[in-house]
Design a protein around this motif. Structure first.
Motif, PDB file in Angstrom:
ATOM      1  N   UNK A 115      42.018   1.773  16.874  1.00 10.45           N
ATOM      2  CA  UNK A 115      41.811   1.624  18.320  1.00 10.45           C
ATOM      3  C   UNK A 115      41.328   0.167  18.500  1.00 10.45           C
ATOM      4  N   UNK A 116      42.007  -0.513  19.535  1.00  9.76           N
ATOM      5  CA  UNK A 116      41.685  -2.076  19.870  1.00  9.76           C
ATOM      6  C   UNK A 116      40.514  -2.002  20.913  1.00  9.76           C
ATOM      7  N   UNK A 117      40.180  -0.903  21.509  1.00  2.00           N
ATOM      8  CA  UNK A 117      39.057  -0.946  22.130  1.00  2.00           C
ATOM      9  C   UNK A 117      39.358  -0.780  23.521  1.00  2.00           C
ATOM     10  N   UNK A 118      40.710  -0.629  23.915  1.00  3.99           N
ATOM     11  CA  UNK A 118      40.906  -0.590  25.434  1.00  3.99           C
ATOM     12  C   UNK A 118      40.439   1.002  25.945  1.00  3.99           C
ATOM     13  N   UNK A 119      39.758   0.875  27.019  1.00  6.38           N
ATOM     14  CA  UNK A 119      39.162   2.327  27.698  1.00  6.38           C
ATOM     15  C   UNK A 119      39.904   2.616  28.753  1.00  6.38           C
ATOM     16  N   UNK A 120      40.154   3.764  28.790  1.00 10.91           N
ATOM     17  CA  UNK A 120      40.929   4.519  29.877  1.00 10.91           C
ATOM     18  C   UNK A 120      40.402   4.526  31.277  1.00 10.91           C
TER      19      UNK A 120
END
Length: 111
Positions: free
Chosen positions: A3-8
């Motif tokens: 994961x690149x850390x983009x949050x839903x």
């Protein structure tokens, strides 16, 4: 694929507009090739600004926050000071323009 850390989950635009100080909004997705390519340059640039508030938001159809910032391509980096856009970068692939934008953002006084 890591994961690149983009949050839903997304903050409301009103919350973004009232954030004090410097904030970097990063719009993209964890699976996007352009986002993956920009990850290392972004991390390199941010290493010089550990105090920077960074909000990574997953963007896409039906995502209101990205539309409110008129995001069309990923990743889009929106640099904010006290909730107001100072500058933006679209699909950066080198650390230098990100560092320059961070330096400009950090040097601006808060209102």
């Amino acid at each position: 694929m890591d994961s690149l850390g983009y949050r839903e989950e997304q903050p409301d635009r009103a919350d973004i507009d009232t954030m004090p100080g410097a904030t970097l909004l990063v719009f993209g997705t964890n699976w996007c090739g352009y986002c993956r390519a920009a990850h290392r340059p972004l991390e390199t640039a941010l290493a010089e600004y550990p105090q920077m508030r960074v909000v990574k938001v997953e963007d896409g159809p039906g995502r209101c926050l990205g539309r409110s910032f008129r995001v069309k391509l990923w990743p889009t980096l929106v640099f904010l000071r006290d909730g107001v856009e100072v500058t933006r970068l679209v699909r950066p692939h080198k650390a230098e323009p990100i560092t320059t934008a961070l330096r400009e953002l950090a040097s601006r006084p808060s209102s």
